[in-house]
Design a protein around this motif. Structure first.
Motif, PDB file in Angstrom:
ATOM      1  N   GLY A  47     -27.822  20.312  -9.326  1.00 26.21           N
ATOM      2  CA  GLY A  47     -28.880  20.219  -8.329  1.00 26.21           C
ATOM      3  C   GLY A  47     -29.763  18.998  -8.537  1.00 26.21           C
ATOM      4  N   LEU A  48     -30.088  18.699  -9.795  1.00 29.20           N
ATOM      5  CA  LEU A  48     -30.894  17.513 -10.081  1.00 29.20           C
ATOM      6  C   LEU A  48     -30.183  16.241  -9.640  1.00 29.20           C
ATOM      7  CD1 LEU A  48     -32.236  18.385 -13.652  1.00 29.20           C
ATOM      8  CD2 LEU A  48     -33.615  18.081 -11.592  1.00 29.20           C
ATOM      9  N   MET A  49     -28.891  16.155  -9.960  1.00 28.30           N
ATOM     10  CA  MET A  49     -28.130  14.949  -9.606  1.00 28.30           C
ATOM     11  C   MET A  49     -27.953  14.822  -8.099  1.00 28.30           C
ATOM     12  SD  MET A  49     -25.324  14.698 -12.695  1.00 28.30           S
ATOM     13  CE  MET A  49     -24.777  16.415 -12.626  1.00 28.30           C
ATOM     14  N   LEU A  50     -27.692  15.949  -7.433  1.00 25.81           N
ATOM     15  CA  LEU A  50     -27.523  15.908  -5.979  1.00 25.81           C
ATOM     16  C   LEU A  50     -28.820  15.503  -5.285  1.00 25.81           C
ATOM     17  CD1 LEU A  50     -25.345  19.075  -5.268  1.00 25.81           C
ATOM     18  CD2 LEU A  50     -24.634  16.678  -5.116  1.00 25.81           C
ATOM     19  N   ALA A  51     -29.936  16.007  -5.791  1.00 21.34           N
ATOM     20  CA  ALA A  51     -31.220  15.670  -5.181  1.00 21.34           C
ATOM     21  C   ALA A  51     -31.471  14.169  -5.270  1.00 21.34           C
ATOM     22  CB  ALA A  51     -32.345  16.441  -5.867  1.00 21.34           C
ATOM     23  N   GLN A  52     -31.199  13.591  -6.433  1.00 16.16           N
ATOM     24  CA  GLN A  52     -31.404  12.146  -6.594  1.00 16.16           C
ATOM     25  C   GLN A  52     -30.434  11.360  -5.716  1.00 16.16           C
ATOM     26  OE1 GLN A  52     -30.730  10.440 -10.523  1.00 16.16           O
ATOM     27  NE2 GLN A  52     -32.464   9.070 -10.237  1.00 16.16           N
ATOM     28  N   LEU A  53     -29.189  11.829  -5.643  1.00 16.84           N
ATOM     29  CA  LEU A  53     -28.186  11.134  -4.843  1.00 16.84           C
ATOM     30  C   LEU A  53     -28.539  11.145  -3.357  1.00 16.84           C
ATOM     31  CD1 LEU A  53     -25.360   9.795  -4.673  1.00 16.84           C
ATOM     32  CD2 LEU A  53     -24.395  12.091  -4.475  1.00 16.84           C
ATOM     33  N   HIS A  54     -28.873  12.315  -2.831  1.00 12.33           N
ATOM     34  CA  HIS A  54     -29.122  12.428  -1.395  1.00 12.33           C
ATOM     35  C   HIS A  54     -30.468  11.836  -0.993  1.00 12.33           C
ATOM     36  CE1 HIS A  54     -25.616  14.728   0.045  1.00 12.33           C
ATOM     37  NE2 HIS A  54     -25.538  15.101  -1.225  1.00 12.33           N
ATOM     38  N   ALA A  55     -31.392  11.737  -1.942  1.00 14.29           N
ATOM     39  CA  ALA A  55     -32.672  11.081  -1.640  1.00 14.29           C
ATOM     40  C   ALA A  55     -32.503   9.575  -1.493  1.00 14.29           C
ATOM     41  CB  ALA A  55     -33.684  11.382  -2.738  1.00 14.29           C
ATOM     42  N   SER A  56     -31.342   9.061  -1.939  1.00 10.94           N
ATOM     43  CA  SER A  56     -31.117   7.617  -1.933  1.00 10.94           C
ATOM     44  C   SER A  56     -30.469   7.122  -0.642  1.00 10.94           C
ATOM     45  CB  SER A  56     -30.217   7.225  -3.108  1.00 10.94           C
ATOM     46  OG  SER A  56     -28.865   7.648  -2.881  1.00 10.94           O
ATOM     47  N   ARG A  57     -30.267   8.001   0.331  1.00 10.20           N
ATOM     48  CA  ARG A  57     -29.480   7.611   1.506  1.00 10.20           C
ATOM     49  C   ARG A  57     -30.059   6.393   2.221  1.00 10.20           C
ATOM     50  NH1 ARG A  57     -25.460   9.526   4.481  1.00 10.20           N
ATOM     51  NH2 ARG A  57     -25.357  11.536   3.409  1.00 10.20           N
ATOM     52  N   ASP A  58     -31.360   6.306   2.341  1.00 11.10           N
ATOM     53  CA  ASP A  58     -31.965   5.201   3.088  1.00 11.10           C
ATOM     54  C   ASP A  58     -32.121   3.936   2.238  1.00 11.10           C
ATOM     55  OD1 ASP A  58     -32.172   6.764   5.385  1.00 11.10           O
ATOM     56  OD2 ASP A  58     -34.144   7.528   4.812  1.00 11.10           O
ATOM     57  N   ALA A  59     -32.608   4.096   1.014  1.00 13.88           N
ATOM     58  CA  ALA A  59     -32.924   2.920   0.184  1.00 13.88           C
ATOM     59  C   ALA A  59     -31.780   2.492  -0.711  1.00 13.88           C
ATOM     60  CB  ALA A  59     -34.166   3.202  -0.662  1.00 13.88           C
ATOM     61  N   GLY A  60     -30.766   3.341  -0.852  1.00 14.09           N
ATOM     62  CA  GLY A  60     -29.690   3.033  -1.785  1.00 14.09           C
ATOM     63  C   GLY A  60     -29.938   3.698  -3.135  1.00 14.09           C
ATOM     64  N   PHE A  61     -28.855   4.021  -3.837  1.00 11.06           N
ATOM     65  CA  PHE A  61     -28.975   4.702  -5.129  1.00 11.06           C
ATOM     66  C   PHE A  61     -29.344   3.678  -6.197  1.00 11.06           C
ATOM     67  CE2 PHE A  61     -27.416   6.471  -9.116  1.00 11.06           C
ATOM     68  CZ  PHE A  61     -27.912   7.766  -9.049  1.00 11.06           C
ATOM     69  N   ASP A  62     -30.460   3.931  -6.884  1.00 13.32           N
ATOM     70  CA  ASP A  62     -30.966   3.022  -7.913  1.00 13.32           C
ATOM     71  C   ASP A  62     -30.398   3.438  -9.273  1.00 13.32           C
ATOM     72  OD1 ASP A  62     -32.325   1.358  -9.579  1.00 13.32           O
ATOM     73  OD2 ASP A  62     -34.335   2.046  -9.018  1.00 13.32           O
ATOM     74  N   PHE A  63     -29.404   2.693  -9.753  1.00 10.82           N
ATOM     75  CA  PHE A  63     -28.773   3.036 -11.022  1.00 10.82           C
ATOM     76  C   PHE A  63     -29.708   2.835 -12.210  1.00 10.82           C
ATOM     77  CE2 PHE A  63     -25.066   2.731  -8.360  1.00 10.82           C
ATOM     78  CZ  PHE A  63     -24.157   3.610  -8.922  1.00 10.82           C
ATOM     79  N   ALA A  64     -30.750   2.033 -12.022  1.00  9.24           N
ATOM     80  CA  ALA A  64     -31.701   1.805 -13.110  1.00  9.24           C
ATOM     81  C   ALA A  64     -32.698   2.949 -13.264  1.00  9.24           C
ATOM     82  CB  ALA A  64     -32.458   0.498 -12.881  1.00  9.24           C
ATOM     83  N   ASP A  65     -32.759   3.838 -12.289  1.00  3.07           N
ATOM     84  CA  ASP A  65     -33.702   4.966 -12.332  1.00  3.07           C
ATOM     85  C   ASP A  65     -33.120   6.072 -13.209  1.00  3.07           C
ATOM     86  OD1 ASP A  65     -35.471   7.020 -11.957  1.00  3.07           O
ATOM     87  OD2 ASP A  65     -35.175   7.190  -9.791  1.00  3.07           O
ATOM     88  N   ARG A  66     -33.652   6.207 -14.396  1.00  2.00           N
ATOM     89  CA  ARG A  66     -33.150   7.201 -15.355  1.00  2.00           C
ATOM     90  C   ARG A  66     -34.105   8.385 -15.477  1.00  2.00           C
ATOM     91  NH1 ARG A  66     -28.327   6.363 -15.548  1.00  2.00           N
ATOM     92  NH2 ARG A  66     -27.971   6.968 -17.706  1.00  2.00           N
TER      93      ARG A  66
END
Length: 283
Positions: free
Chosen positions: A206-225
Motif C-alpha cells: 500500500g505504501l509503494m502503490l500510494a507513492q507510485l500513483h501519486a506520481s502520475r502528474d509530476a512523474g515518479f521521483d526515484f530520489a524520494d526515499r
C-alpha cells in the motif's frame, strides 16, 4: 580478452561459495539454493563463451536497429575467437556522468533504459541480465546510450513474462490485495509468508502503490526515499521469520537482478520518470 583459466575455475568457485554459505549459517537450513547455484554455473559458462556473446550482440543490434536512443557495437568476425571478443569502438563517458547533465537529458536517457527493460521482458523475450553500471556508456553529443557486455543475455520464458504482466496489471489497478496475490503467484512471497504476515505485506504494498500513483502528474521521483524507513519497519517481522524464507524461481531472480539494478541507477542519478505511463503501454 579472457583471463586464462577463468572458464575452468567456474564450478570450483561456485562450489566454494556454496560451502561458505553453509558454514556461515547466513541461510536457513531448509532453504534450497542448489537450483540457483546450478544456474549460476550455467550462466557463467555462457558468459565465458565469447562466440555466444558475439551472437547475442548481433541480436541486440538487430532488435534495436533504428532506435536512435541506443548504440550497440558490432563484433569483428575476422578476429573473433572463443576467448577473444573484438568489437567496433563506441565513444562514450561513464553513465554516472549523467548526474551532471540537465534534468531533461538525464530523464530521457534513464527513461530509455527503463523502457528497454520493459521491451526485453514483454516484447523481445530476451534480456541482458547484468545491470552493472559499467555496461552502459553515455554519448553527450548524441544523447545515445551505448550498450556493452552481452554475456549475461538469456531468454525469457512466456511463463516468466506472464507473471510480470500479472504483477504489472495488479500494480496499475492500485489494489494491494491483487499485488500480493501476484507476488505469491510469481514466487516473490512464499505461502508461509502470505499466511503469517499478510497484513504487513499488504501495508508495504500500500505504501509503494500510494507513492507510485501519486506520481502520475509530476512523474515518479526515484530520489524520494521518504517511504524507505516505513517499509523497513514493516519488513522487520518477515526478515526475522527465517523459517518462511524461500527463493523465487531461478529465472525470475535473474530478471529481477536487471530490474533492481536499473532502479538503483535511476535512484543514483535522481531520475523523475512517468513510470505509470511506461507501464500502461500496451504490451
Amino acid at each position: 580478452m579472457q583471463y586464462p583459466g577463468i572458464a575452468a575455475s567456474i564450478d570450483a568457485d561456485i562450489d566454494n561459495v556454496a560451502t561458505l554459505l553453509r558454514l556461515s549459517g547466513l541461510l536457513p537450513e531448509g532453504l534450497d539454493v542448489a537450483p540457483l547455484l546450478a544456474e549460476a554455473k550455467r550462466q557463467l559458462r555462457e558468459e565465458a563463451d565469447y562466440l555466444r556473446e558475439a551472437g547475442q550482440m548481433r541480436r541486440y543490434g538487430a532488435l534495436l536497429e533504428g532506435d536512435g536512443r541506443f548504440a550497440v557495437p558490432r563484433p569483428v568476425d575476422a578476429l573473433l575467437r572463443p576467448t577473444v571478443l573484438p568489437m567496433t569502438f563506441q565513444a562514450g563517458v561513464p553513465i554516472e556522468d549523467l548526474a551532471s547533465a540537465p534534468e531533461e537529458r538525464r530523464n530521457a536517457a534513464l527513461g530509455a533504459l527503463v523502457e528497454l527493460v520493459l521491451r526485453e521482458l514483454f516484447d523481445f523475450g530476451l534480456m541482458q541480465t547484468d545491470p552493472n553500471f559499467a555496461n552502459y556508456r553515455w554519448q553527450p553529443d548524441s544523447g545515445r546510450i551505448v550498450l556493452l557486455d552481452f554475456g549475461a543475455t538469456r531468454a525469457i520464458t512466456p511463463a516468466t513474462a506472464a507473471s510480470y504482466r500479472s504483477l504489472r496489471q495488479a500494480g496499475l489497478s492500485g489494489d494491494a490485495g491483487q499485488v500480493r496475490e501476484a507476488l505469491v503467484a510469481a514466487g516473490f512471497v512464499s505461502p508461509a509468508q502470505d499466511l503469517r504476515h499478510r497484513t504487513a505485506i499488504e501495508a508495504m504494498i500500500g505504501l509503494m502503490l500510494a507513492q507510485l500513483h501519486a506520481s502520475r502528474d509530476a512523474g515518479f521521483d526515484f530520489a524520494d526515499r521518504s517511504v524507505v524507513a516505513a517499509l523497513r519497519e514493516r519488513a522487520a517481522p518477515l526478515l526475522a521469520d527465517r523459517a518462511s524464507w524461500h527463493l523465487p524461481p531461478t529465472e525470475t531472480l535473474f530478471v529481477q537482478r536487471k530490474i533492481s539494478g536499473t532502479v538503483l541507477l535511476c535512484v543514483r542519478l535522481g531520475a523523475r520518470l512517468p513510470i505509470l505511463d511506461l507501464l500502461d503501454r500496451d504490451r
